[in-house]
Design an enzyme around this catalytic site. Structure first.
Site, mmCIF file in Angstrom:
data_model
loop_
_atom_site.group_PDB
_atom_site.id
_atom_site.type_symbol
_atom_site.label_atom_id
_atom_site.label_comp_id
_atom_site.label_asym_id
_atom_site.label_seq_id
_atom_site.Cartn_x
_atom_site.Cartn_y
_atom_site.Cartn_z
ATOM 1 C CE LYS A 16 -2.136 1.665 3.740
ATOM 2 N NZ LYS A 16 -1.832 3.143 3.788
ATOM 3 C CG ASP B 77 -4.883 4.376 1.584
ATOM 4 O OD1 ASP B 77 -6.050 4.749 1.382
ATOM 5 O OD2 ASP B 77 -4.380 4.281 2.726
ATOM 6 C CE LYS C 31 -7.673 6.424 4.133
ATOM 7 N NZ LYS C 31 -6.217 6.209 4.014
ATOM 8 C CG ASP D 39 -12.311 18.240 -4.529
ATOM 9 O OD1 ASP D 39 -13.256 19.034 -4.766
ATOM 10 O OD2 ASP D 39 -11.168 18.619 -4.241
ATOM 11 C CB THR E 150 -9.748 1.359 11.539
ATOM 12 O OG1 THR E 150 -8.483 1.838 11.067
ATOM 13 C CG2 THR E 150 -10.353 0.408 10.527
ATOM 14 N NE ARG F 15 1.104 2.154 13.329
ATOM 15 C CZ ARG F 15 0.246 2.966 13.915
ATOM 16 N NH1 ARG F 15 0.665 3.844 14.809
ATOM 17 N NH2 ARG F 15 -1.038 2.912 13.609
#
Length: 232
Positions: free
Chosen positions: A32, A59, A61, A64, A119, A211
């Site tokens: 990603k 990614d 997002k 608009d 999340t 992570r």
């Protein structure tokens, strides 16, 4: 389409990214590329990672007005990514415009998925900051159904919601789920989390793991552990 683990390359430079990816001498992970890396290095980082043989989830997002998103997607479609995304909150008109922009002249396009609720957002924050009073599950399902009706391929959602999304939108409607942590790991700033094995059991199609892999003492071993728990 089989299940897979997507590794979130949340780095601030190409140098850091390639130092990480160079560790993977065997299986090349699906990666990603998010805002941090894309804004630091631009579209060339996408081309370089693709040239190494990795599948890519871009990614960014987008959110608009429909025409702006359509034009942006018409640029992103030339990067040969596998998945890209936008915010479902941008409305049906925006999602349909995005699909138009993302579709190449030959009719092919990357998969397009919509973010339902991040999340890191819980019920309290949604009500306090967004003035959305409905239960989180109901909000996520509504966004998922709206994305499906607009013609999108799936959604980004919590693994807690993946099974319900499939019930509402069909088994072929993809669920890409961040917020995955090992049972013995730190949840960090995520609110709605699940282990790889639990995400598999509940029906996630892809898990996005950052992570727990990128900050691990042995990232390759952590990645293989994720694959073993989620895919095998």
């Amino acid at each position: 389409m089989g299940k897979d683990v997507i590794v979130a390359c949340d780095f601030s430079s190409a140098e850091q990214t390639f130092a990480f990816l160079d560790k993977f001498t065997g299986r090349k992970p699906f990666v990603k590329i998010g805002m941090e890396l894309y804004y630091a290095e631009g579209p060339e980082i996408v081309r370089q990672i693709k040239a190494r043989g990795h599948r890519i989830f871009l990614d960014l997002k987008l959110h608009d007005i429909p025409n702006t998103v359509k034009k942006a997607m018409s640029v992103l479609r030339n990067l040969d990514v596998d998945i890209t995304n936008l915010h479902a909150a941008g409305t049906t008109a925006m999602m349909r415009a995005a699909l138009e922009g993302l579709t190449r002249p030959d009719g092919t396009r990357p998969l397009l998925i919509a973010v339902t609720q991040l999340t890191s957002t819980d019920q309290e924050a949604m009500e306090r900051d967004l003035l959305i009073r409905a239960p989180m599950d109901e909000v996520v399902m509504h966004y998922a159904e709206t994305a499906a009706k607009a013609g999108l391929d799936g959604v980004v959602c919590s693994p807690l919601e993946a099974g319900k999304v499939h019930q509402r939108c069909g088994s072929g409607f993809l669920t890409v789920t961040p917020g995955v942590r090992f049972a013995d790991g730190d949840v960090g700033d995520q609110k709605r989390v699940m282990t790889p094995a639990a995400a598999k059991a509940i029906g996630s199609d892809y898990i996005v793991v950052g992570r727990p892999i990128t900050a691990a003492a042995d990232p390759v071993a952590a990645y293989e552990r994720c694959v073993a728990e989620f895919c095998d």
